[in-house]
Design a protein around this motif. Structure first.
Motif, mmCIF file in Angstrom:
data_model
loop_
_atom_site.group_PDB
_atom_site.id
_atom_site.type_symbol
_atom_site.label_atom_id
_atom_site.label_comp_id
_atom_site.label_asym_id
_atom_site.label_seq_id
_atom_site.Cartn_x
_atom_site.Cartn_y
_atom_site.Cartn_z
ATOM 1 N N ALA A 132 -0.916 1.766 -5.401
ATOM 2 C CA ALA A 132 -1.752 0.923 -4.531
ATOM 3 C C ALA A 132 -2.315 1.796 -3.414
ATOM 4 C CB ALA A 132 -0.938 -0.226 -3.965
ATOM 5 N N VAL A 133 -3.637 1.992 -3.421
ATOM 6 C CA VAL A 133 -4.247 2.913 -2.460
ATOM 7 C C VAL A 133 -5.017 2.236 -1.339
ATOM 8 C CG1 VAL A 133 -4.354 4.841 -4.078
ATOM 9 C CG2 VAL A 133 -6.289 3.272 -3.921
ATOM 10 N N ASP A 134 -5.463 0.995 -1.535
ATOM 11 C CA ASP A 134 -6.297 0.382 -0.509
ATOM 12 C C ASP A 134 -6.453 -1.108 -0.763
ATOM 13 O OD1 ASP A 134 -7.899 0.283 1.751
ATOM 14 O OD2 ASP A 134 -9.596 1.331 0.860
ATOM 15 N N VAL A 135 -6.987 -1.789 0.233
ATOM 16 C CA VAL A 135 -7.470 -3.162 0.101
ATOM 17 C C VAL A 135 -8.924 -3.106 0.541
ATOM 18 C CG1 VAL A 135 -7.275 -5.542 0.926
ATOM 19 C CG2 VAL A 135 -5.213 -4.167 0.611
ATOM 20 N N LEU A 185 0.826 -1.203 0.000
ATOM 21 C CA LEU A 185 0.000 0.000 0.000
ATOM 22 C C LEU A 185 0.864 1.259 0.000
ATOM 23 C CD1 LEU A 185 -2.895 -0.919 2.448
ATOM 24 C CD2 LEU A 185 -2.960 -0.793 -0.044
ATOM 25 N N ASN A 186 0.344 2.294 -0.670
ATOM 26 C CA ASN A 186 0.999 3.600 -0.772
ATOM 27 C C ASN A 186 2.309 3.538 -1.555
ATOM 28 O OD1 ASN A 186 -1.061 4.901 0.789
ATOM 29 N ND2 ASN A 186 -0.128 3.953 2.585
ATOM 30 N N LYS A 187 2.364 2.601 -2.501
ATOM 31 C CA LYS A 187 3.536 2.481 -3.375
ATOM 32 C C LYS A 187 3.076 2.289 -4.815
ATOM 33 C CE LYS A 187 6.625 0.458 0.000
ATOM 34 N NZ LYS A 187 7.402 -0.701 0.386
ATOM 35 N N TRP A 188 3.966 2.650 -5.735
ATOM 36 C CA TRP A 188 3.734 2.382 -7.150
ATOM 37 C C TRP A 188 3.963 0.889 -7.376
ATOM 38 C CZ3 TRP A 188 1.665 5.295 -10.840
ATOM 39 C CH2 TRP A 188 1.748 4.834 -12.151
ATOM 40 N N VAL A 189 3.014 0.245 -8.036
ATOM 41 C CA VAL A 189 3.120 -1.193 -8.253
ATOM 42 C C VAL A 189 2.896 -1.532 -9.722
ATOM 43 C CG1 VAL A 189 2.432 -1.839 -5.920
ATOM 44 C CG2 VAL A 189 0.688 -1.578 -7.673
#
Length: 86
Positions: free
Chosen positions: A59-62, A42-46
């Protein structure tokens, strides 16, 4: 260092039982909150490779169904249920 398999198995089973008890008492929400807090995605470029496509974004959330929510360059949010994350 050699892993003591029986000790490892016991620790895994105890943890599973603890999470199962938590789930029975409070539902999935506290487990999901802990998962999010410990996530290294989360909170990373994927970049996610799925069957048939490669998805890149932030990646902003699950969500409550355990899908990873990705913000694409276009700003659109996309749910990803499975794939290889880099």
């Amino acid at each position: 260092e050699e892993v003591q398999r029986l000790k490892l198995l016991k620790e895994i089973l105890v943890n599973m039982e603890n999470y199962y008890d938590l789930f029975k008492k409070e539902g999935f929400k506290p487990i999901l909150m802990e998962w999010k807090a410990k996530s290294n995605t989360l909170n990373k470029w994927v970049k996610i490779k799925t069957e048939g496509e490669i998805i890149e974004g932030f990646a902003v959330d699950v969500d409550d169904e355990c899908a990873l929510i990705i913000r694409l360059n276009s700003g659109i949010l996309k749910r990803v249920l499975s794939g290889d994350v880099n």
